[in-house]
Write an enzyme that holds these catalytic residues in place. Structure first.
Site, PDB file in Angstrom:
ATOM      1  N   HIS A 283       0.924  -1.182   0.043  1.00 14.99           N
ATOM      2  CA  HIS A 283      -0.101   0.040   0.012  1.00 14.99           C
ATOM      3  C   HIS A 283       1.045   1.159  -0.104  1.00 14.99           C
ATOM      4  O   HIS A 283       1.827   1.415   0.488  1.00 14.99           O
ATOM      5  CB  HIS A 283      -1.015  -0.105   1.275  1.00 14.99           C
ATOM      6  CG  HIS A 283      -0.677  -0.100   2.560  1.00 14.99           C
ATOM      7  ND1 HIS A 283      -0.092   1.082   3.063  1.00 14.99           N
ATOM      8  CD2 HIS A 283      -0.447  -1.284   3.324  1.00 14.99           C
ATOM      9  CE1 HIS A 283       0.205   0.596   4.342  1.00 14.99           C
ATOM     10  NE2 HIS A 283       0.184  -0.546   4.452  1.00 14.99           N
ATOM     11  N   ASP A 295       6.154   0.362   6.824  1.00 14.02           N
ATOM     12  CA  ASP A 295       4.851   0.421   6.677  1.00 14.02           C
ATOM     13  C   ASP A 295       4.256   1.362   5.602  1.00 14.02           C
ATOM     14  O   ASP A 295       4.016   2.455   6.018  1.00 14.02           O
ATOM     15  CB  ASP A 295       4.210   0.193   7.834  1.00 14.02           C
ATOM     16  CG  ASP A 295       2.888   0.040   7.787  1.00 14.02           C
ATOM     17  OD1 ASP A 295       2.295  -0.365   6.595  1.00 14.02           O
ATOM     18  OD2 ASP A 295       2.034   0.226   8.934  1.00 14.02           O
ATOM     19  N   GLU A 329      -4.924   1.797   2.424  1.00 21.12           N
ATOM     20  CA  GLU A 329      -5.123   0.796   3.589  1.00 21.12           C
ATOM     21  C   GLU A 329      -5.280   1.002   4.850  1.00 21.12           C
ATOM     22  O   GLU A 329      -5.962   0.374   5.562  1.00 21.12           O
ATOM     23  CB  GLU A 329      -3.744  -0.197   3.133  1.00 21.12           C
ATOM     24  CG  GLU A 329      -3.836  -1.679   3.832  1.00 21.12           C
ATOM     25  CD  GLU A 329      -3.555  -1.841   5.195  1.00 21.12           C
ATOM     26  OE1 GLU A 329      -3.874  -2.706   5.874  1.00 21.12           O
ATOM     27  OE2 GLU A 329      -2.766  -0.659   5.827  1.00 21.12           O
ATOM     28  N   GLU A 330      -4.319   1.837   5.334  1.00 21.81           N
ATOM     29  CA  GLU A 330      -4.428   2.265   6.839  1.00 21.81           C
ATOM     30  C   GLU A 330      -5.832   2.809   7.319  1.00 21.81           C
ATOM     31  O   GLU A 330      -6.188   2.409   8.495  1.00 21.81           O
ATOM     32  CB  GLU A 330      -3.428   3.391   6.975  1.00 21.81           C
ATOM     33  CG  GLU A 330      -2.045   3.209   6.618  1.00 21.81           C
ATOM     34  CD  GLU A 330      -1.489   1.861   7.549  1.00 21.81           C
ATOM     35  OE1 GLU A 330      -2.305   1.347   8.357  1.00 21.81           O
ATOM     36  OE2 GLU A 330      -0.122   1.317   7.402  1.00 21.81           O
ATOM     37  N   ASP A 357       3.394  -6.518   2.994  1.00 19.54           N
ATOM     38  CA  ASP A 357       2.953  -5.351   4.252  1.00 19.54           C
ATOM     39  C   ASP A 357       3.307  -5.638   5.402  1.00 19.54           C
ATOM     40  O   ASP A 357       2.626  -5.685   6.604  1.00 19.54           O
ATOM     41  CB  ASP A 357       1.600  -4.991   4.110  1.00 19.54           C
ATOM     42  CG  ASP A 357       1.006  -3.927   4.921  1.00 19.54           C
ATOM     43  OD1 ASP A 357       1.955  -3.073   5.252  1.00 19.54           O
ATOM     44  OD2 ASP A 357      -0.169  -3.874   5.121  1.00 19.54           O
ATOM     45  N   HIS A 427       3.723   2.404  12.535  1.00 20.42           N
ATOM     46  CA  HIS A 427       2.948   3.789  12.692  1.00 20.42           C
ATOM     47  C   HIS A 427       3.604   4.799  13.911  1.00 20.42           C
ATOM     48  O   HIS A 427       2.735   5.522  14.704  1.00 20.42           O
ATOM     49  CB  HIS A 427       1.328   3.243  13.296  1.00 20.42           C
ATOM     50  CG  HIS A 427       0.607   2.305  12.390  1.00 20.42           C
ATOM     51  ND1 HIS A 427      -0.437   1.626  12.810  1.00 20.42           N
ATOM     52  CD2 HIS A 427       1.056   1.716  11.128  1.00 20.42           C
ATOM     53  CE1 HIS A 427      -0.908   0.914  11.665  1.00 20.42           C
ATOM     54  NE2 HIS A 427       0.145   1.050  10.963  1.00 20.42           N
TER      55      HIS A 427
HETATM   56 ZN   LIG Z   1       0.647  -1.619   6.396  1.00 24.96          ZN
END
Ligand SMILES: [Zn+2]
Length: 461
Positions: A283, A295, A329-330, A357, A427
């Site tokens: 993503h 990520d 995606e998130e 991912d 994140h």
């Molecule tokens: Zn991810």
């Protein structure tokens, strides 16, 4: 007679096996793929640009727009048969000012690191100051009911340390982040603070998505993640000062009207079976605190590297090979859903979906979601990966973006890198280019290319 029969069976089996896997040719091809990725790869340079020139790229942000334009232009340089953008409507949430938080006790105020969770509403301009009630789960809040009224609910269930795959530890704890504010809000709480999804103790708060579900406007309460060190301190002080402790936090995030983003898609048409599509992707969006290098910048550049290596090594795929840089995606999965809907509308047949991912760490193998026949078929290739220390060929896996493509008879798989350090970065503001190791990233790209080469050559059952 029996001996002859046995011998005949043996030779027949030998012929069948030879047709199923051409070990020598395949191992030579895999060697070429790994060499090309490690000595002349492009993934690391791409990640440098995506992380350092574009940076965080949450759906609807300027970074998101830049990443789409960059992805399209880089794919166009590869001389693929086709490169295009698929429009995707995405949520547009902005963090606003840097959040503030402290614990107030009879002896003073202790600052702690927090960050608003994606989709959360803001606090009032003055912030929220309230008593705290510590819980381990949403179930506990449901049992407490009205007792949480007027208070800040503090969800402090750690990721379980005994799970070897850290993704499983994440799965065991992330529910309180996603549902915490929704449940606490229904019972009249004024805020929800959630322990960060992190296995180690540090000062990085971890953002991530949350949902208010069907809550009314009155039941929507602001919610934030607190760093694991902050969570430990809060828990300790709560035990020491049951009556006097208050928690303060302030955040100014906002949900804006939906925005326009795109899936970025590139393809090489299959020479023999163009209607059998193999998708490789990650993503393109990321959270806003860091640069989204693990990520999922890593998964993006590895996926691009798969299709680039096919071109570079002049492997003309028999089946159609598509790379998809998925949008959003998130905080919504808009890209994955839109891609699958379009595929269904066009009656496209996706035989394989591969997603990366899980961070750009040393690859260990793959997790497969498929039927028994295909799982057996794939196991034949396992020994080809032994020279590269790729040994996990496990059941279960894929990825959020490719998930909607699942059919009874197709194969979805996810690259499985070593997962031990993933939640040091996931994140957070620490997810930057320097956190990704060049060789580990390149080994992952080569591993993905190799399995796609085998799927292309032998198809699925
Ligand atoms: Zn991810």
């Amino acid at each position: 007679m029996e001996t002859i029969l046995k011998l005949t069976t043996f030779f027949l089996c030998a012929i069948v096996t030879a047709q199923q896997t051409d070990y020598k040719q395949d191992s030579t091809q895999l060697r070429e793929i790994y060499t090309a990725s490690l000595t002349n790869g492009k993934s690391y340079d791409w990640l440098d640009y995506l992380s350092n020139e574009i940076g965080g790229r949450l759906a609807g942000s300027e970074g998101d727009k830049k990443a789409v334009a960059w992805g399209k232009s880089e794919l166009e340089k590869l001389g693929l048969d086709k490169v295009w953008l698929q429009p995707v409507t995405v949520p547009h949430w902005v963090r606003g000012e840097k959040e503030e938080a402290y614990i107030k006790t009879s002896t003073g105020e202790f600052k702690v690191a927090i960050c608003a969770l994606g989709s959360s509403i803001a606090t009032s301009k003055e912030g929220v100051l309230a008593e705290v009630i510590e819980v381990q789960s949403v179930k506990e809040v449901e049992a407490l009911g009205d007792k949480v009224k007027g208070k800040i609910v503090f969800y402090n269930r750690p990721m379980p340390a005994d799970k070897i795959e850290t993704m499983r530890a994440y799965g065991a704890s992330v529910g309180q982040r996603y549902n915490g504010a929704r449940v606490a809000g229904k019972y009249g709480a004024v805020g929800a603070i959630v322990r960060s999804m992190n296995l180690k103790l540090d000062n990085y708060p971890h953002t991530g998505t949350m949902s208010y579900g069907e809550n009314t406007e009155n039941e929507k309460i602001p919610t934030a993640a607190i760093s694991t060190k902050g969570a430990e301190l809060l828990s300790k002080l709560l035990k020491e000062e049951t009556n006097q402790l208050r928690f303060y936090f302030k955040q100014s995030c906002q949900n804006l009207p939906d925005a326009q983003s795109y899936n970025v898609i590139g393809e090489i048409k299959g020479s023999e079976f163009p209607n059998e599509i193999m998708v490789v992707g990650g993503h393109l969006d990321s959270w806003d605190l860091g640069d989204g290098s693990h990520d999922d910048g890593a998964g993006i550049v590895q996926s691009m590297e798969v299709i680039r290596l096919f071109k570079e090594l002049k492997i003309r795929p028999k089946r159609t090979l598509r790379v998809v840089l998925f949008a959003n995606e998130e905080n919504g999965l808009g890209g994955g859903k839109a891609y699958a809907a379009e595929a269904k509308k066009n009656n496209e047949k996706h035989i394989v979906g591969l997603e990366s991912d899980s961070g750009g760490f040393t690859p260990r193998g793959f997790g497969f979601t498929c039927n028994d026949e295909n799982f057996k078929h794939i196991q034949q290739w396992k020994s080809l990966f032994e020279p590269y220390n790729i040994h996990i060929f496990a059941r279960g896996g894929g990825g959020a973006d490719i998930g909607p493509l699942k059919k009874e008879d197709n194969v979805l798989l996810g690259l499985r890198p070593d997962s031990q350090r993933y939640f040091d970065f996931h994140h957070t503001a620490a997810d930057v280019f320097e956190a990704v190791h060049k060789r580990e990233l390149e080994l992952g790209a080569a591993t993905m290319t190799s399995i796609i080469y085998l799927f292309d050559k032998y198809g699925i059952k």
